[in-house]
Design a protein around this motif. Structure first.
Motif, PDB file in Angstrom:
ATOM      1  N   GLN A 140      38.576  20.589  53.086  1.00 23.94           N
ATOM      2  CA  GLN A 140      38.549  21.397  51.870  1.00 23.94           C
ATOM      3  C   GLN A 140      39.502  20.845  50.799  1.00 23.94           C
ATOM      4  OE1 GLN A 140      39.489  25.210  53.639  1.00 23.94           O
ATOM      5  NE2 GLN A 140      37.342  25.633  54.120  1.00 23.94           N
ATOM      6  N   ASN A 141      39.953  19.593  50.991  1.00 19.37           N
ATOM      7  CA  ASN A 141      40.830  18.955  50.003  1.00 19.37           C
ATOM      8  C   ASN A 141      40.441  17.488  49.848  1.00 19.37           C
ATOM      9  OD1 ASN A 141      42.951  18.504  48.209  1.00 19.37           O
ATOM     10  ND2 ASN A 141      44.382  18.023  49.850  1.00 19.37           N
ATOM     11  N   PHE A 142      39.142  17.259  49.635  1.00 16.25           N
ATOM     12  CA  PHE A 142      38.623  15.897  49.513  1.00 16.25           C
ATOM     13  C   PHE A 142      38.306  15.512  48.066  1.00 16.25           C
ATOM     14  CE2 PHE A 142      37.025  16.846  53.974  1.00 16.25           C
ATOM     15  CZ  PHE A 142      38.007  16.092  54.598  1.00 16.25           C
ATOM     16  N   ASN A 143      38.759  16.305  47.114  1.00 15.45           N
ATOM     17  CA  ASN A 143      38.407  16.061  45.714  1.00 15.45           C
ATOM     18  C   ASN A 143      38.824  14.670  45.236  1.00 15.45           C
ATOM     19  OD1 ASN A 143      37.256  18.566  45.485  1.00 15.45           O
ATOM     20  ND2 ASN A 143      39.095  19.539  44.677  1.00 15.45           N
ATOM     21  N   GLN A 144      39.996  14.212  45.665  1.00 16.28           N
ATOM     22  CA  GLN A 144      40.471  12.902  45.220  1.00 16.28           C
ATOM     23  C   GLN A 144      39.547  11.787  45.702  1.00 16.28           C
ATOM     24  OE1 GLN A 144      45.109  12.639  45.037  1.00 16.28           O
ATOM     25  NE2 GLN A 144      44.594  13.841  46.844  1.00 16.28           N
ATOM     26  N   LEU A 145      39.027  11.926  46.923  1.00 14.99           N
ATOM     27  CA  LEU A 145      38.124  10.911  47.461  1.00 14.99           C
ATOM     28  C   LEU A 145      36.811  10.874  46.696  1.00 14.99           C
ATOM     29  CD1 LEU A 145      38.567  11.389  51.317  1.00 14.99           C
ATOM     30  CD2 LEU A 145      39.666   9.704  49.842  1.00 14.99           C
ATOM     31  N   LEU A 146      36.394  12.019  46.190  1.00  9.02           N
ATOM     32  CA  LEU A 146      35.097  12.123  45.525  1.00  9.02           C
ATOM     33  C   LEU A 146      35.186  11.896  44.021  1.00  9.02           C
ATOM     34  CD1 LEU A 146      33.765  15.241  47.461  1.00  9.02           C
ATOM     35  CD2 LEU A 146      33.261  12.832  47.900  1.00  9.02           C
ATOM     36  N   THR A 147      36.375  11.530  43.535  1.00  4.39           N
ATOM     37  CA  THR A 147      36.571  11.225  42.113  1.00  4.39           C
ATOM     38  C   THR A 147      36.597   9.713  41.933  1.00  4.39           C
ATOM     39  OG1 THR A 147      37.879  13.245  41.863  1.00  4.39           O
ATOM     40  CG2 THR A 147      38.052  11.588  40.113  1.00  4.39           C
ATOM     41  N   PRO A 148      35.557   9.099  41.350  1.00  6.12           N
ATOM     42  CA  PRO A 148      35.481   7.636  41.252  1.00  6.12           C
ATOM     43  C   PRO A 148      36.704   6.985  40.617  1.00  6.12           C
ATOM     44  CG  PRO A 148      33.382   8.618  40.658  1.00  6.12           C
ATOM     45  CD  PRO A 148      34.346   9.742  40.802  1.00  6.12           C
ATOM     46  N   ALA A 149      37.311   7.630  39.636  1.00  9.22           N
ATOM     47  CA  ALA A 149      38.452   7.030  38.937  1.00  9.22           C
ATOM     48  C   ALA A 149      39.639   6.812  39.872  1.00  9.22           C
ATOM     49  CB  ALA A 149      38.872   7.913  37.763  1.00  9.22           C
ATOM     50  N   VAL A 150      39.765   7.633  40.917  1.00 10.77           N
ATOM     51  CA  VAL A 150      40.892   7.504  41.853  1.00 10.77           C
ATOM     52  C   VAL A 150      40.827   6.167  42.589  1.00 10.77           C
ATOM     53  CG1 VAL A 150      41.975   8.463  43.928  1.00 10.77           C
ATOM     54  CG2 VAL A 150      41.137   9.989  42.132  1.00 10.77           C
ATOM     55  N   ALA A 151      39.632   5.760  42.977  1.00 10.58           N
ATOM     56  CA  ALA A 151      39.477   4.486  43.680  1.00 10.58           C
ATOM     57  C   ALA A 151      39.699   3.296  42.761  1.00 10.58           C
ATOM     58  CB  ALA A 151      38.096   4.403  44.323  1.00 10.58           C
ATOM     59  N   ARG A 152      39.413   3.470  41.469  1.00  8.81           N
ATOM     60  CA  ARG A 152      39.528   2.354  40.530  1.00  8.81           C
ATOM     61  C   ARG A 152      40.964   2.085  40.083  1.00  8.81           C
ATOM     62  NH1 ARG A 152      34.657   4.686  38.192  1.00  8.81           N
ATOM     63  NH2 ARG A 152      35.951   5.686  36.580  1.00  8.81           N
ATOM     64  N   GLU A 153      41.825   3.085  40.178  1.00 10.16           N
ATOM     65  CA  GLU A 153      43.198   2.923  39.722  1.00 10.16           C
ATOM     66  C   GLU A 153      43.960   1.943  40.609  1.00 10.16           C
ATOM     67  OE1 GLU A 153      44.980   6.744  39.559  1.00 10.16           O
ATOM     68  OE2 GLU A 153      43.558   7.544  38.100  1.00 10.16           O
ATOM     69  N   LEU A 154      45.021   1.366  40.042  1.00  7.00           N
ATOM     70  CA  LEU A 154      45.864   0.423  40.765  1.00  7.00           C
ATOM     71  C   LEU A 154      47.283   0.962  40.868  1.00  7.00           C
ATOM     72  CD1 LEU A 154      44.627  -2.904  39.128  1.00  7.00           C
ATOM     73  CD2 LEU A 154      43.992  -1.972  41.367  1.00  7.00           C
ATOM     74  N   PRO A 155      48.018   0.626  41.939  1.00 10.26           N
ATOM     75  CA  PRO A 155      47.576  -0.164  43.084  1.00 10.26           C
ATOM     76  C   PRO A 155      46.583   0.616  43.956  1.00 10.26           C
ATOM     77  CG  PRO A 155      49.721   0.767  43.541  1.00 10.26           C
ATOM     78  CD  PRO A 155      49.409   1.094  42.098  1.00 10.26           C
ATOM     79  N   ILE A 256      32.379  -2.418  62.834  1.00  7.60           N
ATOM     80  CA  ILE A 256      31.472  -1.285  62.983  1.00  7.60           C
ATOM     81  C   ILE A 256      31.728  -0.313  61.837  1.00  7.60           C
ATOM     82  CG2 ILE A 256      33.044  -0.046  64.534  1.00  7.60           C
ATOM     83  CD1 ILE A 256      30.484   1.036  65.957  1.00  7.60           C
ATOM     84  N   ASP A 257      30.646   0.287  61.314  1.00  8.34           N
ATOM     85  CA  ASP A 257      30.733   1.223  60.196  1.00  8.34           C
ATOM     86  C   ASP A 257      30.244   2.601  60.614  1.00  8.34           C
ATOM     87  OD1 ASP A 257      31.582  -0.920  58.746  1.00  8.34           O
ATOM     88  OD2 ASP A 257      29.873  -1.003  57.386  1.00  8.34           O
ATOM     89  N   TYR A 258      30.824   3.615  59.983  1.00  7.19           N
ATOM     90  CA  TYR A 258      30.436   5.009  60.222  1.00  7.19           C
ATOM     91  C   TYR A 258      30.281   5.718  58.882  1.00  7.19           C
ATOM     92  CZ  TYR A 258      32.403   4.254  64.947  1.00  7.19           C
ATOM     93  OH  TYR A 258      32.690   3.773  66.195  1.00  7.19           O
ATOM     94  N   ARG A 259      29.531   6.825  58.907  1.00 12.45           N
ATOM     95  CA  ARG A 259      29.493   7.770  57.802  1.00 12.45           C
ATOM     96  C   ARG A 259      30.183   9.049  58.272  1.00 12.45           C
ATOM     97  NH1 ARG A 259      28.276   7.436  52.198  1.00 12.45           N
ATOM     98  NH2 ARG A 259      27.260   5.415  52.015  1.00 12.45           N
ATOM     99  N   LEU A 260      31.107   9.542  57.452  1.00 10.38           N
ATOM    100  CA  LEU A 260      31.818  10.775  57.750  1.00 10.38           C
ATOM    101  C   LEU A 260      31.451  11.822  56.698  1.00 10.38           C
ATOM    102  CD1 LEU A 260      34.105  12.382  59.244  1.00 10.38           C
ATOM    103  CD2 LEU A 260      35.678  11.404  57.541  1.00 10.38           C
ATOM    104  N   PRO A 261      30.627  12.820  57.032  1.00 14.12           N
ATOM    105  CA  PRO A 261      30.300  13.884  56.075  1.00 14.12           C
ATOM    106  C   PRO A 261      31.559  14.660  55.679  1.00 14.12           C
ATOM    107  CG  PRO A 261      28.749  13.879  57.907  1.00 14.12           C
ATOM    108  CD  PRO A 261      29.867  12.963  58.295  1.00 14.12           C
ATOM    109  N   LEU A 262      31.690  14.931  54.376  1.00 12.67           N
ATOM    110  CA  LEU A 262      32.875  15.624  53.868  1.00 12.67           C
ATOM    111  C   LEU A 262      32.580  17.058  53.433  1.00 12.67           C
ATOM    112  CD1 LEU A 262      34.490  12.818  51.650  1.00 12.67           C
ATOM    113  CD2 LEU A 262      35.051  13.415  54.013  1.00 12.67           C
ATOM    114  N   THR A 263      31.406  17.280  52.855  1.00 14.21           N
ATOM    115  CA  THR A 263      31.090  18.610  52.320  1.00 14.21           C
ATOM    116  C   THR A 263      29.695  19.041  52.765  1.00 14.21           C
ATOM    117  OG1 THR A 263      30.024  17.831  50.281  1.00 14.21           O
ATOM    118  CG2 THR A 263      32.438  18.006  50.264  1.00 14.21           C
TER     119      THR A 263
END
Length: 317
Positions: A140-155, A256-263
């Motif tokens: 219930q606190n995954f908003n940062q992961l689902l915000t594209p700009a968070v991944a683009r920021e550096l570092p 190996i890759d996985y999908r983890l459902p968040l919502t």
């Protein structure tokens, strides 16, 4: 032998689980990321500690100095020795060699250069310099992961995922730890897709949406696609698929890759792990999928766009 007690050093409670042996750790990736972020200038050599008539000396190479403090690195946890053996040294506690010279006792501390220590130093570096790029993510606190700009920021952000087991997930209304295996490459070079082979009680999965259309429409269809897996998920079936594919390939896992459902709406997180043939199948089948579903997992990794995480380490609950 000196008594050693490990305790926290004023860290957030969310980090104390790092004082554990990881179920999985990507030593090579941790080392490369540590080199890029921490940028150590040199590697420490052995440190000698001499005690005589109540005085304490530390000798590293040819340099000798009076010292007081603790033996160990400036990692996120501190090591404490008995009071009469305290000394501030550059190396971390390792194998010791003691000898007597009259009423003098000398001890040599050999530095330890392990992936776990490097990971600790990465965490403390982020805490000290860029704490806003250390993301603590719980249900219930995954908003940062689902915000594209968070991944683009550096570092690049470091993500710490605390995923609940089945019982806790039901209490808080969370999806829990649903790990859907999607693809695997074996050490032999053979690559196999897994998501399209999962057959739950609802039958075969639907076709993966990959037609050319607008990005928004495609994302919506793929969210609906992964909802089918989270709605029909069976940890036993997913675990057995990984086991069967490894047995068929007669080779260990390269990645190996996985999908983890968040919502519940179908938002999911892609997880990429690179064991490079160093771990048994049970790590990625029973321990990850089935035991993780029942008890939960703690995962730390670097965030990429999509969202996607290159997993550095995984800890059991």
């Amino acid at each position: 032998m000196a008594k050693q007690v490990r305790k926290s050093a004023g860290l957030p409670p969310q980090l104390l689980w790092l004082a554990d042996a990881p179920l999985f750790i990507d030593s090579e990736q941790v080392s490369r990321f540590h080199d890029a972020v921490v940028a150590p200038q040199a590697k420490e050599g052995a440190t000698s500690v001499q005690q005589a008539k109540g005085k304490k000396q530390s000798t590293t190479g040819k340099a000798t100095s009076q010292a007081k403090g603790t033996v160990g690195s400036a990692g996120f946890l501190s090591w404490f020795l008995r009071a009469d053996a305290e000394v501030q040294a550059g190396g971390e506690i390792g194998g010791t060699l003691e000898w007597n010279q009259g009423d003098q006792v000398s001890t040599q501390w050999t530095p330890i250069d392990s992936a776990q220590r490097l990971l600790e130093q990465l965490i403390t570096t982020y805490l000290s310099l860029v704490p806003e790029r250390l993301l603590f993510c719980e249900p219930q606190n995954f908003n940062q992961l689902l915000t594209p700009a968070v991944a683009r920021e550096l570092p690049r952000a470091l993500v710490l995922l605390d995923l609940p087991g089945q019982a806790d997930a039901e209490k808080i209304g969370s999806l829990g730890t649903i790990l859907i295996p999607t693809a695997v490459e074996f050490v032999t070079g053979q690559v196999v897709t897994l998501f399209d082979k999962l057959k739950f009680s609802a039958g075969n999965p639907p076709d993966y949406p990959d037609k050319q259309e607008s990005a928004v429409a495609l994302l919506a269809k793929r969210a609906e696609y992964w909802r089918w897996f989270q709605s029909n998920f069976s940890a036993r079936v997913a675990m057995k698929l990984v086991e069967d594919e490894v047995s068929s390939a007669k080779s260990r896992i390269q990645w190996i890759d996985y999908r983890l459902p968040l919502t519940p709406e179908g938002h999911s997180l892609h997880l990429h792990l690179s064991p490079s043939g160093k771990y048994d199948t049970g790590t990625f089948a029973y321990n990850f999928i089935k035991r993780g579903y029942k008890h939960g997992l703690r995962i730390i990794g670097t965030l990429k766009s999509e969202p996607d995480i290159n997993v550095l380490a995984v800890y059991e609950k």
